[in-house]
Design an enzyme around this catalytic site. Sequence first.
Site, PDB file in Angstrom:
ATOM      1  N   SER A 159       0.856  -1.185   0.000  1.00  0.00           N
ATOM      2  CA  SER A 159       0.000   0.000   0.000  1.00  0.00           C
ATOM      3  C   SER A 159       0.890   1.232   0.000  1.00  0.00           C
ATOM      4  CB  SER A 159      -0.897   0.016   1.238  1.00  0.00           C
ATOM      5  OG  SER A 159      -1.544   1.274   1.396  1.00  0.00           O
ATOM      6  N   TYR A 186      -2.786  -1.565  10.138  1.00  0.00           N
ATOM      7  CA  TYR A 186      -2.778  -1.728   8.676  1.00  0.00           C
ATOM      8  C   TYR A 186      -1.426  -1.300   8.111  1.00  0.00           C
ATOM      9  CZ  TYR A 186      -4.116  -1.090   3.781  1.00  0.00           C
ATOM     10  OH  TYR A 186      -4.185  -1.148   2.408  1.00  0.00           O
TER      11      TYR A 186
END
Length: 229
Positions: free
Chosen positions: A145, A158
Amino acid sequence: MENKKELFKNKVCIVTGAGSGIGLGITRQLLLRGATVYMVGRTEKKILAAGESLAEYGSKVRARQLDVTDYDAFRSFIDRVEKTHAIDYIFNNAGVGWGGFFATENIDNIRKVIDANLYGVIHGVKAVLPYMLKRGNGHIVNIASLAAIIPLPLQSVYVASKCAVRGLTECLRYELAPFNVKVTVVCPAEVATEIFGDPKNIPPGAISIDQAGIEILDGIEQGKIVLPI
């Protein structure tokens, strides 16, 4: 020398988390470029429905249920595929989103995020790598990400999982280069997927899953190693 524009033609690819989102976008673009794709997802109904939506590609697309957090199941799946098809690419895309205040988060929920986002990738790499090393070729693509490059508050778990994926992938690049096994880490920014929950939460500038698939495959064709999109 291989024509980069036909890099994926007749190649066998595994895509995890392919029932929706970036995984489905990657799958569609691989099929358009002539690949055979084994698309897998945790929820059987969802992954089979996604496979049915691509029925026009016939035997080029195969949908299977797989929980990437189960290493034995992942390894068994890879073993079954390898009995009939040598795997050229694996796209370790499956993962879950998370947002919240770390101090009050339940430890079990934290483990679920790490299991899916990090161990799901580790399991895929470990399962396919013996075959790629034996053949002396293959390409591992791990989806991290942009949060692995630019951390954000209230996404600590995350971000931790995605930073780990990026670090793992970049280390593997050095380890596997002598064996002709390539490794790429993809760092998407905002893509219109279910990770945002309510569609109203999708940022106005988010790209479509198909555009994400195009940019990812184009980047791989161009030989990029760390691929922000």
